[in-house]
Design an enzyme around this catalytic site. Structure first.
Site, PDB file in Angstrom:
ATOM      1  CB  CYS A 100      -0.869   0.004   1.257  1.00 19.53           C
ATOM      2  SG  CYS A 100      -2.210   1.186   1.129  1.00 19.53           S
ATOM      3  CD  GLU A 208      -7.253  14.248  -0.522  1.00 17.53           C
ATOM      4  OE1 GLU A 208      -7.941  13.450   0.139  1.00 17.53           O
ATOM      5  OE2 GLU A 208      -6.291  14.877  -0.047  1.00 17.53           O
ATOM      6  CG  HIS A 405       1.182   4.954   7.165  1.00 17.27           C
ATOM      7  ND1 HIS A 405       0.777   5.023   8.480  1.00 17.27           N
ATOM      8  CD2 HIS A 405       0.205   4.295   6.513  1.00 17.27           C
ATOM      9  CE1 HIS A 405      -0.390   4.405   8.605  1.00 17.27           C
ATOM     10  NE2 HIS A 405      -0.760   3.961   7.432  1.00 17.27           N
TER      11      HIS A 405
HETATM   12  P1  5GP Z   1      -3.729   3.336   5.688  1.00 17.49           P
HETATM   13  O1  5GP Z   1      -2.784   2.933   4.649  1.00 17.49           O
HETATM   14  O2  5GP Z   1      -3.178   3.086   7.043  1.00 17.49           O
HETATM   15  O3  5GP Z   1      -5.072   2.782   5.544  1.00 17.49           O
HETATM   16  O4  5GP Z   1      -3.946   4.879   5.486  1.00 17.49           O
HETATM   17  C1  5GP Z   1      -2.925   5.814   5.393  1.00 17.49           C
HETATM   18  C2  5GP Z   1      -3.412   7.148   5.816  1.00 17.49           C
HETATM   19  O5  5GP Z   1      -4.188   7.753   4.799  1.00 17.49           O
HETATM   20  C3  5GP Z   1      -4.339   7.179   7.001  1.00 17.49           C
HETATM   21  O6  5GP Z   1      -3.623   7.070   8.204  1.00 17.49           O
HETATM   22  C4  5GP Z   1      -5.005   8.539   6.862  1.00 17.49           C
HETATM   23  O7  5GP Z   1      -4.249   9.502   7.550  1.00 17.49           O
HETATM   24  C5  5GP Z   1      -4.919   8.830   5.382  1.00 17.49           C
HETATM   25  N1  5GP Z   1      -6.214   8.939   4.690  1.00 17.49           N
HETATM   26  C6  5GP Z   1      -7.271   8.077   4.688  1.00 17.49           C
HETATM   27  N2  5GP Z   1      -8.251   8.533   3.870  1.00 17.49           N
HETATM   28  C7  5GP Z   1      -7.793   9.697   3.328  1.00 17.49           C
HETATM   29  C8  5GP Z   1      -8.328  10.640   2.374  1.00 17.49           C
HETATM   30  O8  5GP Z   1      -9.423  10.512   1.837  1.00 17.49           O
HETATM   31  N3  5GP Z   1      -7.547  11.709   2.061  1.00 17.49           N
HETATM   32  C9  5GP Z   1      -6.301  11.910   2.595  1.00 17.49           C
HETATM   33  N4  5GP Z   1      -5.593  12.979   2.228  1.00 17.49           N
HETATM   34  N5  5GP Z   1      -5.793  11.056   3.497  1.00 17.49           N
HETATM   35  C10 5GP Z   1      -6.516   9.955   3.852  1.00 17.49           C
HETATM   36 MN    MN Z   2      -4.091  -0.062   1.726  1.00 17.42          MN
HETATM   37 MN    MN Z   3      -2.059   2.591   2.971  1.00 22.15          MN
END
Ligand code: 5GP
Ligand code: MN
Ligand code: MN
EC number: 6.5.1.-
Length: 482
Positions: A100, A208, A405
């Site tokens: 990821c 985004e 992250h």
């Molecule tokens: P993870 O890989 O742990 O699921 O997510 C990484 C990070 O992405 C999360 O900790 C959160 O801070 C960020 N994140 C989740 N959804 C969004 C989004 O829609 N926009 C942005 N800019 N960051 C997000």
């Molecule tokens: Mn993921």
């Molecule tokens: Mn992720």
């Protein structure tokens, strides 16, 4: 005795878990947190750091980064490095969504340039980049092709006309880990991977359109090609069902391996195998193949993003200067050389919900960025800022070249859905001028900005401790989610 009684603050924003907590610890636990986050951190996540510190061959520190939270075996927002000679590899230290990661694409457009096209951009991005749970990509691979994707990653994508040759220079590992071996990936994982290649996924994964809102370090920002007011595009996505299946397959294998090799682990979810065994080597090769899948996936989406901008803006992607700033993996374990007690040592560094933050001079960093350290991409939430930082020497010394992250979850998805309604969240985002397009209101509720920790504090701790320094703040104009 609670683990907290064995934790001492060693300097601002840095805590250590001493070996007196558990005699089996072979490394010191380290937490990079401000006081408030330390006080609010779940005991379970601290205990997970102490557990990781018990694994064979673990070196120096088992690390919890500013976005640490409880995960499967290893916490999310964690790093652990194991000596190549006597260490282990553990799928729980990488996570289910192998590679990821986050990619940032620049443009030479301003907010004004896209203002009256934003609705159209969002609609078309949503249409052109498949998203949602189990979403299917637009192309269908045959069996040979999925093997090529797994073996060659983003290189495969570029050779198949998804993007530009120069893109590869700006991806961690150039988007292809050579040690990957598709023959170590199960048919089941390939079957899941074939229809999903070229899709975003759901929930936390997003696309985004952002604006560079603030620059903290103008010299480094210039090196990264970032300017205040510039429109950039951020992608967050991983290896879809393919990576998930690889993780599940090898967890089953590791559950036997750790017993067969008589490894004493404090938690079954830390199942692992010594690096010199075929179980460990097979997992690494399969995990790298899934990582390559994720790089191919982000590369294909990059191509469709460029096409969409071309269609809507009526200019070519080259004219809009839509090059890649960088692409980071935040769920991966890799072989790296680090200085330990003054000696170069080969380690397997596990980063789970952690971003590599290599400092100046490392040959892994693209030449263009080598003098300042690599770009570090930290998303916040769809309603708040996200950040670009750069790697540092401090990170090389203290965190095996790593930092946080993301903001890190504070509410589970289930809890977020109970507490928030998608429609309300959408309304409040719209009031802030942020457009959102998602497959369902539930997805929006699960990802409510309130479900995450304050990203500003996460990056502040990173900056203040020096494990990655702030370069730029970006804020969302529009989000699409699966
Ligand atoms: P993870 O890989 O742990 O699921 O997510 C990484 C990070 O992405 C999360 O900790 C959160 O801070 C960020 N994140 C989740 N959804 C969004 C989004 O829609 N926009 C942005 N800019 N960051 C997000
Ligand atoms: Mn993921
Ligand atoms: Mn992720």
């Amino acid at each position: 005795m609670s683990i907290k009684d064995n934790i001492t603050k060693i300097r601002d924003n840095v805590y250590e878990i001493s070996g007196s907590y558990n005699k089996k610890m072979r490394a010191t636990g380290r937490l990079y947190l401000d006081e408030e986050s330390f006080e609010n951190l779940e005991i379970g996540a601290m205990e997970q750091i102490a557990n990781v510190a018990c694994l064979p061959g673990v070196q120096k520190f088992a690390i919890g980064l500013p976005d640490i939270h409880f995960g499967y075996g290893f916490p999310i927002g964690g790093v652990a490095a194991f000596n190549e000679r006597n260490g282990v590899v553990s799928p729980g230290g990488v996570g289910f969504d192998i590679n990821c990661g986050v990619r940032l694409i620049r443009t030479n457009l301003t907010e004004e340039d896209i203002a009256d096209k934003l609705d159209e951009l969002v609609e078309k991005l949503f249409k052109n980049i498949p998203s949602g749970v189990g979403s299917k990509g637009k192309i269908r691979l045959d069996e040979d092709e999925i093997n090529d994707v797994l073996d060659y990653g983003a290189k495969w994508a570029v050779e198949n006309d998804y993007g530009w040759e120069e893109d590869l220079e700006y991806l961690e590992e150039n988007g292809c880990i050579k040690e990957a071996d598709s023959t170590k990936v199960s048919d089941k994982a390939k079957k899941r991977g074939i229809p999903q290649l070229g899709s975003l996924g759901s929930g936390n994964h997003f696309l985004e359109i952002q604006k560079v809102e603030d620059i903290y370090d103008s010299e480094v920002a210039e090196v990264f090609g970032l300017k205040e007011g510039m429109i950039v595009i951020m992608i967050h996505s991983g290896s879809r069902g393919c990576g998930h299946q690889v993780c599940s397959d090898y967890l089953r294998l590791m559950d036997k391996a750790y017993k067969n090799h008589n490894i004493d682990i404090p938690d079954r979810q830390l199942a692992c195998a010594p690096l010199d065994t075929h179980e460990a080597q097979d997992y690494l090769k399969a995990m790298y193949a899934a990582a390559n899948y994720a790089w191919a996936n982000r590369q294909m989406m990059t191509h469709w993003i460029r096409e969409t901008f071309e269609e809507v803006m009526g200019k070519s992607a080259k004219e809009m200067d839509m090059g890649i700033v960088y692409d980071v993996a935040h769920n991966i374990a890799k072989k790296e050389v680090h200085k330990l007690n003054g000696r170069d040592t080969t380690l397997i560094v596990h980063r789970k919900g952690a971003t590599r933050a290599f400092g100046p001079g490392r040959e892994e960093v693209p030449e263009k960025y080598r003098e300042v350290g690599q770009p570090v991409l930290i998303p916040g939430t769809m309603g708040t800022a996200s950040y670009v930082l750069h790697g540092t020497d401090v990170a090389m010394e203290e965190t095996f070249g790593s930092t946080a992250h993301g903001a890190g979850r504070v509410l589970s998805r289930t809890q977020a859905k109970k507490d928030y309604k998608g429609e309300d969240i959408e309304k409040s985002l719209n009031e802030k001028g942020i457009k959102i397009k998602a497959t369902s209101p539930n997805v929006i509720a699960e990802e409510a900005p309130e479900a995450y920790k304050d990203v500003d504090s996460v990056v502040r701790v990173s900056d203040e401790t020096g494990i990655a320094k702030l370069v730029a703040k970006v804020s969302p104009l529009a989000v699409t989610k699966g």
